[in-house]
Design a protein around this motif. Structure first.
Motif, PDB file in Angstrom:
ATOM      1  N   LEU A 159       0.846  -1.185   0.000  1.00 58.33           N
ATOM      2  CA  LEU A 159       0.000   0.000   0.000  1.00 58.33           C
ATOM      3  C   LEU A 159       0.886   1.241   0.000  1.00 58.33           C
ATOM      4  CD1 LEU A 159      -2.463  -1.115   2.840  1.00 58.33           C
ATOM      5  CD2 LEU A 159      -2.949  -1.155   0.388  1.00 58.33           C
ATOM      6  N   GLU A 160       0.399   2.286  -0.653  1.00 56.12           N
ATOM      7  CA  GLU A 160       1.128   3.550  -0.680  1.00 56.12           C
ATOM      8  C   GLU A 160       0.218   4.673  -0.195  1.00 56.12           C
ATOM      9  OE1 GLU A 160       4.322   3.040  -4.323  1.00 56.12           O
ATOM     10  OE2 GLU A 160       2.276   3.697  -4.824  1.00 56.12           O
ATOM     11  N   ILE A 161       0.765   5.507   0.676  1.00 53.63           N
ATOM     12  CA  ILE A 161       0.082   6.710   1.147  1.00 53.63           C
ATOM     13  C   ILE A 161       0.946   7.906   0.771  1.00 53.63           C
ATOM     14  CG2 ILE A 161      -0.830   7.974   3.135  1.00 53.63           C
ATOM     15  CD1 ILE A 161      -1.032   5.297   4.617  1.00 53.63           C
ATOM     16  N   VAL A 162       0.388   8.844   0.039  1.00 53.93           N
ATOM     17  CA  VAL A 162       1.109  10.066  -0.334  1.00 53.93           C
ATOM     18  C   VAL A 162       0.563  11.223   0.494  1.00 53.93           C
ATOM     19  CG1 VAL A 162       1.434  11.793  -2.147  1.00 53.93           C
ATOM     20  CG2 VAL A 162       1.768   9.377  -2.652  1.00 53.93           C
ATOM     21  N   VAL A 163       1.477  11.972   1.095  1.00 48.31           N
ATOM     22  CA  VAL A 163       1.107  13.146   1.885  1.00 48.31           C
ATOM     23  C   VAL A 163       1.403  14.396   1.062  1.00 48.31           C
ATOM     24  CG1 VAL A 163       1.360  14.335   4.095  1.00 48.31           C
ATOM     25  CG2 VAL A 163       1.760  11.859   3.953  1.00 48.31           C
ATOM     26  N   VAL A 164       0.437  15.303   1.013  1.00 50.33           N
ATOM     27  CA  VAL A 164       0.543  16.529   0.213  1.00 50.33           C
ATOM     28  C   VAL A 164       0.397  17.728   1.145  1.00 50.33           C
ATOM     29  CG1 VAL A 164      -0.479  17.890  -1.657  1.00 50.33           C
ATOM     30  CG2 VAL A 164      -0.433  15.380  -1.807  1.00 50.33           C
ATOM     31  N   ASP A 165       1.278  18.697   1.014  1.00 49.68           N
ATOM     32  CA  ASP A 165       1.161  19.934   1.783  1.00 49.68           C
ATOM     33  C   ASP A 165       0.003  20.756   1.240  1.00 49.68           C
ATOM     34  OD1 ASP A 165       1.831  23.000   2.063  1.00 49.68           O
ATOM     35  OD2 ASP A 165       2.959  21.994   3.644  1.00 49.68           O
ATOM     36  N   GLY A 166      -0.963  21.061   2.087  1.00 46.81           N
ATOM     37  CA  GLY A 166      -2.169  21.738   1.633  1.00 46.81           C
ATOM     38  C   GLY A 166      -1.938  23.141   1.119  1.00 46.81           C
ATOM     39  N   GLN A 167      -0.915  23.820   1.627  1.00 48.67           N
ATOM     40  CA  GLN A 167      -0.649  25.187   1.191  1.00 48.67           C
ATOM     41  C   GLN A 167       0.161  25.218  -0.099  1.00 48.67           C
ATOM     42  OE1 GLN A 167      -1.848  28.159   2.453  1.00 48.67           O
ATOM     43  NE2 GLN A 167      -3.177  26.689   3.495  1.00 48.67           N
ATOM     44  N   ARG A 168       1.229  24.443  -0.155  1.00 48.35           N
ATOM     45  CA  ARG A 168       2.104  24.476  -1.339  1.00 48.35           C
ATOM     46  C   ARG A 168       1.576  23.591  -2.458  1.00 48.35           C
ATOM     47  NH1 ARG A 168       8.001  23.245   0.751  1.00 48.35           N
ATOM     48  NH2 ARG A 168       6.890  21.469   1.669  1.00 48.35           N
ATOM     49  N   LEU A 169       0.800  22.557  -2.099  1.00 52.13           N
ATOM     50  CA  LEU A 169       0.286  21.605  -3.074  1.00 52.13           C
ATOM     51  C   LEU A 169       1.413  21.111  -3.977  1.00 52.13           C
ATOM     52  CD1 LEU A 169      -3.121  23.365  -3.824  1.00 52.13           C
ATOM     53  CD2 LEU A 169      -2.746  21.338  -2.414  1.00 52.13           C
ATOM     54  N   PHE A 170       1.302  21.331  -5.308  1.00 52.69           N
ATOM     55  CA  PHE A 170       2.333  20.850  -6.234  1.00 52.69           C
ATOM     56  C   PHE A 170       3.094  21.999  -6.864  1.00 52.69           C
ATOM     57  CE2 PHE A 170      -1.355  17.918  -6.365  1.00 52.69           C
ATOM     58  CZ  PHE A 170      -0.784  16.903  -5.600  1.00 52.69           C
ATOM     59  N   SER A 171       2.993  23.179  -6.208  1.00 52.85           N
ATOM     60  CA  SER A 171       3.713  24.365  -6.671  1.00 52.85           C
ATOM     61  C   SER A 171       3.394  24.628  -8.134  1.00 52.85           C
ATOM     62  CB  SER A 171       5.206  24.181  -6.436  1.00 52.85           C
ATOM     63  OG  SER A 171       5.910  25.378  -6.659  1.00 52.85           O
ATOM     64  N   ASN A 172       4.415  24.673  -9.007  1.00 57.97           N
ATOM     65  CA  ASN A 172       4.166  24.970 -10.423  1.00 57.97           C
ATOM     66  C   ASN A 172       3.880  23.719 -11.245  1.00 57.97           C
ATOM     67  OD1 ASN A 172       6.677  23.793 -10.598  1.00 57.97           O
ATOM     68  ND2 ASN A 172       7.738  25.618 -11.384  1.00 57.97           N
ATOM     69  N   GLY A 173       3.897  22.553 -10.596  1.00 57.96           N
ATOM     70  CA  GLY A 173       3.540  21.314 -11.281  1.00 57.96           C
ATOM     71  C   GLY A 173       4.647  20.673 -12.086  1.00 57.96           C
ATOM     72  N   PHE A 174       5.850  21.261 -12.071  1.00 56.17           N
ATOM     73  CA  PHE A 174       6.976  20.713 -12.829  1.00 56.17           C
ATOM     74  C   PHE A 174       7.817  19.785 -11.955  1.00 56.17           C
ATOM     75  CE2 PHE A 174       7.063  24.715 -15.668  1.00 56.17           C
ATOM     76  CZ  PHE A 174       6.183  24.112 -16.576  1.00 56.17           C
ATOM     77  N   CYS A 175       8.467  18.848 -12.608  1.00 51.09           N
ATOM     78  CA  CYS A 175       9.428  17.990 -11.915  1.00 51.09           C
ATOM     79  C   CYS A 175      10.773  18.697 -11.811  1.00 51.09           C
ATOM     80  CB  CYS A 175       9.589  16.656 -12.646  1.00 51.09           C
ATOM     81  SG  CYS A 175       8.208  15.515 -12.406  1.00 51.09           S
ATOM     82  N   ILE A 176      11.626  18.166 -10.952  1.00 50.00           N
ATOM     83  CA  ILE A 176      12.977  18.683 -10.758  1.00 50.00           C
ATOM     84  C   ILE A 176      13.699  18.772 -12.119  1.00 50.00           C
ATOM     85  CG2 ILE A 176      15.198  18.184  -9.630  1.00 50.00           C
ATOM     86  CD1 ILE A 176      13.570  16.555  -7.562  1.00 50.00           C
ATOM     87  N   PRO A 177      14.422  19.844 -12.400  1.00 54.85           N
ATOM     88  CA  PRO A 177      14.716  21.021 -11.585  1.00 54.85           C
ATOM     89  C   PRO A 177      13.788  22.213 -11.852  1.00 54.85           C
ATOM     90  CG  PRO A 177      16.156  21.039 -13.470  1.00 54.85           C
ATOM     91  CD  PRO A 177      15.291  19.799 -13.612  1.00 54.85           C
ATOM     92  N   ALA A 178      12.879  22.105 -12.822  1.00 61.21           N
ATOM     93  CA  ALA A 178      11.990  23.230 -13.130  1.00 61.21           C
ATOM     94  C   ALA A 178      10.917  23.408 -12.062  1.00 61.21           C
ATOM     95  CB  ALA A 178      11.328  23.028 -14.495  1.00 61.21           C
ATOM     96  N   GLY A 179      10.729  22.412 -11.225  1.00 60.29           N
ATOM     97  CA  GLY A 179       9.759  22.462 -10.144  1.00 60.29           C
ATOM     98  C   GLY A 179      10.195  21.527  -9.031  1.00 60.29           C
ATOM     99  N   PRO A 180       9.368  21.398  -7.983  1.00 57.31           N
ATOM    100  CA  PRO A 180       9.777  20.620  -6.812  1.00 57.31           C
ATOM    101  C   PRO A 180       9.356  19.151  -6.834  1.00 57.31           C
ATOM    102  CG  PRO A 180       7.777  21.807  -6.312  1.00 57.31           C
ATOM    103  CD  PRO A 180       8.126  22.146  -7.746  1.00 57.31           C
ATOM    104  N   LEU A 181       8.765  18.682  -7.926  1.00 53.10           N
ATOM    105  CA  LEU A 181       8.206  17.337  -7.929  1.00 53.10           C
ATOM    106  C   LEU A 181       9.249  16.264  -8.228  1.00 53.10           C
ATOM    107  CD1 LEU A 181       4.751  17.831  -9.698  1.00 53.10           C
ATOM    108  CD2 LEU A 181       5.361  18.083  -7.285  1.00 53.10           C
ATOM    109  N   ARG A 182       9.236  15.210  -7.402  1.00 52.00           N
ATOM    110  CA  ARG A 182      10.091  14.047  -7.642  1.00 52.00           C
ATOM    111  C   ARG A 182       9.476  13.137  -8.698  1.00 52.00           C
ATOM    112  NH1 ARG A 182      10.776  12.355  -1.280  1.00 52.00           N
ATOM    113  NH2 ARG A 182      12.207  14.006  -0.650  1.00 52.00           N
ATOM    114  N   GLU A 183       8.157  13.134  -8.753  1.00 56.28           N
ATOM    115  CA  GLU A 183       7.407  12.373  -9.744  1.00 56.28           C
ATOM    116  C   GLU A 183       6.239  13.234 -10.192  1.00 56.28           C
ATOM    117  OE1 GLU A 183       7.252   7.830  -9.011  1.00 56.28           O
ATOM    118  OE2 GLU A 183       7.079   8.709  -7.011  1.00 56.28           O
ATOM    119  N   PRO A 184       5.726  13.024 -11.397  1.00 55.07           N
ATOM    120  CA  PRO A 184       4.609  13.854 -11.871  1.00 55.07           C
ATOM    121  C   PRO A 184       3.347  13.616 -11.062  1.00 55.07           C
ATOM    122  CG  PRO A 184       5.088  12.084 -13.426  1.00 55.07           C
ATOM    123  CD  PRO A 184       6.193  12.068 -12.423  1.00 55.07           C
TER     124      PRO A 184
END
Length: 337
Positions: A159-184
């Motif tokens: 099982l996988e549980i993903v935790v998301v920061d409610g304020q920052r969410l996914f920021s600009n939606g880009f993956c590293i390095p254009a954004g903060p996402l490790r995965e889309p």
């Protein structure tokens, strides 16, 4: 917050120049996952394994959620065990069994705090699969929680549980390095549970079925005496200045909590998982006569040199009961299969 982090959250236009590199990063991540991730459940995995992680850089609240879930499972008769990478720790050998008597410099702050707060067996190893093997070999557990490890693809998970920061969410939606996402963001379609830490700043279709958790400040606890003061009104003398010290992935959430109090706030931010020394406080010019406030995770690294003006903020995690019930039903289904 670094220059690049500020650019991500402000959605700076120039980040589009990094988009080709982000596409390459996604491709390499996809190839690595395909090469490493096993679809078959290992025969020696004798307990359901739940990974609690995130798809973005920075703190989202994974560790408080894991601690609370461990406590909930114990109240319902389960015997959880926990594995972690041991970020910030440097043990002479691995895997390392961690308990409330361990050296936090070896175990890392998160693993030590988890062991102390839950009383569960905790094993750390940069190779989480090795930590899992040691846990199952030496401990009597019937469910395993992995603190982070969503991108540790070699580790099989039920099982996988993903935790998301409610304020920052996914920021600009880009993956590293254009954004903060490790995965889309599309990765969320594959996980069993999504938990948003705090109310979402805006509606996002991918979070429509997500559960929420709330971190509620309860008290300020003195590191030396254990004295507790309610987080309400004015716990310190009026005119005091709060000196907030943190070594967190996302210190702004912590600072925002302290801004509720009627004091001037001065912040001192260190790198995530920083191993504090007394010299850190002296070099920053922190006033020994004004309250110093930190998170409980950082406090475990400051006990040996704490002064009587050192306090940590104790918080309570409130979860939706429906989420806990669904998770327990999932665990039982995995156990029965």
């Amino acid at each position: 917050m670094s220059f690049l982090e500020r650019a991500w959250h402000k959605r700076a236009g120039w980040l589009i120049l990094l988009w080709p590199v982000s596409v390459l990063f996604q491709l390499l991540t996809k190839i690595r996952r395909a090469a490493q991730q096993s679809k078959e459940r290992p025969a020696d995995l004798t307990a359901p394994l739940i990974v609690i992680g995130n798809i973005s850089l920075g703190g989202t609240g994974k560790t408080p959620l894991l601690i609370t879930l461990s406590q909930e499972l114990q109240r319902r008769g389960f015997k959880p065990g926990i594995i972690s990478r041991g970020y910030g720790g440097d043990a002479p050998s691995y895997p390392l069994a961690v308990d409330g008597e361990s050296d936090v410099r070896q175990s890392g702050d998160e693993a030590f705090l988890i062991a102390e707060k839950t009383g569960c067996p905790v094993y750390v190893d940069p190779d989480r699969s090795a930590a899992l093997h040691a846990l199952l070999l030496h401990e009597d557990v019937d469910v395993v929680l992995s603190d982070d490890g969503l991108q540790h693809y070699k580790l099989y998970r039920d099982l996988e549980i993903v935790v998301v920061d409610g304020q920052r969410l996914f920021s600009n939606g880009f993956c590293i390095p254009a954004g903060p996402l490790r995965e889309p963001v599309a990765r969320l379609k594959e996980v069993q549970h999504i938990v948003v830490n705090g109310q979402p700043a805006r509606e996002i279709p991918q979070l429509k079925a997500a559960s929420t958790m709330q971190l509620e400040p309860r008290s300020l606890v003195n590191l030396l005496s254990g004295e507790k003061r309610p987080f309400a009104g004015a716990p310190f003398n009026m005119g005091n200045k709060l000196q907030a010290v943190s070594a967190l992935g996302n210190p702004q959430r912590f600072y925002a909590l302290l801004e509720r109090l009627p004091y001037q706030l001065e912040t001192f931010s260190f790198p995530d998982h920083h191993s504090f020394t007394a010299a850190d406080f002296e070099q920053q010019g922190i006033d020994a006569h004004q309250p110093v406030v930190m998170t409980e995770k950082d406090a475990v690294k400051c006990r040996q040199f704490a002064k009587n003006n050192f306090w940590y903020l104790s918080v309570e995690v409130n979860l939706e009961s429906q989420f806990v019930e669904r998770l327990i039903e999932d665990i039982r289904q995995v156990s029965a299969s």
